[in-house]
Write a protein that holds these residues in place. Structure first.
Motif, PDB file in Angstrom:
ATOM      1  N   SER A  11      -8.947  -7.329  -8.929  1.00  0.00           N
ATOM      2  CA  SER A  11      -8.825  -7.038  -7.504  1.00  0.00           C
ATOM      3  C   SER A  11      -8.514  -8.305  -6.732  1.00  0.00           C
ATOM      4  CB  SER A  11     -10.125  -6.430  -6.974  1.00  0.00           C
ATOM      5  OG  SER A  11     -11.164  -7.415  -6.970  1.00  0.00           O
ATOM      6  N   LEU A  12      -8.131  -8.140  -5.478  1.00  0.00           N
ATOM      7  CA  LEU A  12      -7.860  -9.293  -4.616  1.00  0.00           C
ATOM      8  C   LEU A  12      -9.090 -10.173  -4.504  1.00  0.00           C
ATOM      9  CD1 LEU A  12      -6.157 -10.893  -2.580  1.00  0.00           C
ATOM     10  CD2 LEU A  12      -6.891  -9.266  -0.827  1.00  0.00           C
ATOM     11  N   ALA A  13     -10.257  -9.565  -4.285  1.00  0.00           N
ATOM     12  CA  ALA A  13     -11.483 -10.358  -4.130  1.00  0.00           C
ATOM     13  C   ALA A  13     -11.788 -11.160  -5.398  1.00  0.00           C
ATOM     14  CB  ALA A  13     -12.650  -9.440  -3.780  1.00  0.00           C
ATOM     15  N   TYR A  57       0.832  -1.200   0.000  1.00  0.00           N
ATOM     16  CA  TYR A  57       0.000   0.000   0.000  1.00  0.00           C
ATOM     17  C   TYR A  57       0.868   1.252   0.000  1.00  0.00           C
ATOM     18  CZ  TYR A  57      -3.418  -3.380   1.847  1.00  0.00           C
ATOM     19  OH  TYR A  57      -4.219  -4.473   2.050  1.00  0.00           O
ATOM     20  N   PRO A  58       0.535   2.253  -0.814  1.00  0.00           N
ATOM     21  CA  PRO A  58       1.283   3.511  -0.778  1.00  0.00           C
ATOM     22  C   PRO A  58       0.919   4.323   0.463  1.00  0.00           C
ATOM     23  CG  PRO A  58      -0.564   3.693  -2.302  1.00  0.00           C
ATOM     24  CD  PRO A  58      -0.558   2.267  -1.806  1.00  0.00           C
ATOM     25  N   LEU A  59       1.923   4.922   1.093  1.00  0.00           N
ATOM     26  CA  LEU A  59       1.689   5.787   2.245  1.00  0.00           C
ATOM     27  C   LEU A  59       2.005   7.246   1.934  1.00  0.00           C
ATOM     28  CD1 LEU A  59       3.125   3.704   5.249  1.00  0.00           C
ATOM     29  CD2 LEU A  59       0.737   3.924   4.515  1.00  0.00           C
ATOM     30  N   GLY A 117       0.277  -8.348  -4.294  1.00  0.00           N
ATOM     31  CA  GLY A 117      -0.275  -7.304  -5.144  1.00  0.00           C
ATOM     32  C   GLY A 117      -0.163  -5.927  -4.529  1.00  0.00           C
ATOM     33  N   ALA A 118      -0.812  -4.975  -5.181  1.00  0.00           N
ATOM     34  CA  ALA A 118      -0.779  -3.580  -4.738  1.00  0.00           C
ATOM     35  C   ALA A 118      -2.133  -2.948  -4.991  1.00  0.00           C
ATOM     36  CB  ALA A 118       0.310  -2.808  -5.476  1.00  0.00           C
ATOM     37  N   SER A 119      -2.543  -2.118  -4.040  1.00  0.00           N
ATOM     38  CA  SER A 119      -3.826  -1.427  -4.145  1.00  0.00           C
ATOM     39  C   SER A 119      -3.804  -0.236  -3.207  1.00  0.00           C
ATOM     40  CB  SER A 119      -4.974  -2.378  -3.760  1.00  0.00           C
ATOM     41  OG  SER A 119      -4.991  -2.588  -2.348  1.00  0.00           O
ATOM     42  N   PRO A 120      -4.802   0.654  -3.302  1.00  0.00           N
ATOM     43  CA  PRO A 120      -4.953   1.641  -2.237  1.00  0.00           C
ATOM     44  C   PRO A 120      -5.136   0.933  -0.898  1.00  0.00           C
ATOM     45  CG  PRO A 120      -6.332   2.217  -4.117  1.00  0.00           C
ATOM     46  CD  PRO A 120      -5.800   0.836  -4.373  1.00  0.00           C
TER      47      PRO A 120
END
Length: 368
Positions: free
Chosen positions: A185-187, A142-144, A225-228
């Protein structure tokens, strides 16, 4: 020593290795002056990984995984890295280790933790009520601060390749901004793989992964993975009726008409009651200004000049409380597991600026 504060509650059965704060409703707590002073002064590009591992009943194993993110085999410290929190749930037999670091460092730190986790956890011996497909089940980036989602996706792909090189027998699926083909998405990826099913119903030979070897029950399948930013918010119902819990979980899911945007939810029997476990996703879409309660519905924050929002845990609690009341039951408590995205960022800045690698040991009950 002053630390930045979050807003949390926890029902009495929620386990953590740091002391807990307990109440029956969420409290919003402001960040301290010290946090504001340290915020944005480092000038570092920061990212976080909420590493989900399929072990919670062996404290030494989980802490060894956490320390592997901080130190190499010779005990040398990985620079600009901190472990903010360790949350473990005995019934789930699942732990979430919050690792935060610079964008340049987080990949190496996370791969080191995953290598230790694969060496310590045998998925074929795992028993717990929470779904899982991997010994290391989830590696989300996640980006911070100062990091784009595309960069986080690049970091996640590098992590996947690093894991596969170090542990050739592991199997990995990519999601979100790490999934260049479909950006699923992950889901969505979990549904494709049957993650939500009982493990006994899954034929590993039929699972298609993106990186690594064919799946085995020793290592399972790991999502990278990567997401908000995604938070975890759990609400405990004063009932043992799992059917009611599942009905409420279905009603609040974002896929359900009238559900809560960005919320994924499941219901589990938990310590003699029923728990609604929610993944609370950040999103960029336009917000619905309507509100059915007097609780603020969404909370917004900025990252890389973009505005993200997520469903307020207060609103999630209020919606679940209302649905439960229709069934004649109350809620026992609500737990925000770990941090909101804003507090994760400010806490990371605080920990790194003060050189606190094992931050989870210093929390003294302020956080879960």
């Amino acid at each position: 020593m002053d630390f930045p504060l979050s807003f949390v509650t926890s029902p009495p059965h929620v386990g953590s290795w740091s002391a807990e704060m307990k109440s029956n409703s969420l409290e919003r707590r402001p960040e301290t002056e010290q946090t504001a002073m340290t915020s944005n002064k480092l000038g570092l590009r920061l990212a976080a990984c909420l590493l989900n591992v399929s072990e919670a009943r062996k404290k030494d194993v989980v802490e060894k995984i956490a320390r592997a993110a901080l130190y190499d085999k010779n005990g040398k410290v990985h620079p600009n890295t901190t472990v903010l929190n360790i949350f473990s749930d005995y019934d789930y037999n699942r732990s979430v280790i919050t690792i935060a670091a610079t964008a340049e460092q987080i990949g190496e730190s996370v791969v080191s933790a995953c290598i230790e986790g694969f060496a310590s956890i045998d998925l074929s011996e795992h028993h717990g009520i929470h779904p899982c497909l991997g010994a290391i089940d989830l590696v989300p980036i996640y980006p911070l601060s100062g990091v784009t989602l595309d960069k986080c996706g690049e970091v996640a792909r590098d992590i996947a390749e690093g894991m596969a090189t170090a542990i050739p027998e592991c199997s990995i699926f990519l999601f979100g901004h790490a999934d260049l083909q479909g950006r699923k998405s992950l889901a969505e990826k979990r549904r494709d793989l049957g993650w939500f099913k009982n493990k006994k119903e899954i034929d590993l030979n039929k699972l298609k992964c993106d990186v690594g070897a064919k799946p085995s029950w020793r290592y399972g399948v790991t999502g990278v993975g990567a997401s908000p930013y995604v938070m975890n918010c759990n609400v405990t119902l004063c009932t043992q009726d799992l059917t009611i819990g599942r009905e409420i979980a279905t009603a609040i899911r974002s896929r359900t008409e009238g559900g809560l945007k960005g919320v994924q939810a499941m219901a589990f029997p938990h310590n003699g009651l029923v728990e609604i476990a929610c993944n609370v996703e950040s999103f960029q879409d336009a917000l619905d200004s309507s509100s059915t309660t007097n609780v603020e519905k969404h909370i917004s924050y900025n990252s890389c000049s973009k505005t993200f929002s997520y469903m307020s845990p207060l609103h999630i609690e209020a919606r679940i409380r209302g649905l439960a009341a229709q069934q004649g039951i109350d809620i026992a408590g609500t737990a925000l597991i770990g941090f909101s995205p804003q507090v994760c960022k400010s806490t990371t800045e605080y920990a790194l600026s003060h050189g606190i690698a094992e931050f989870w040991k210093t929390r003294k009950g302020i956080f879960m």
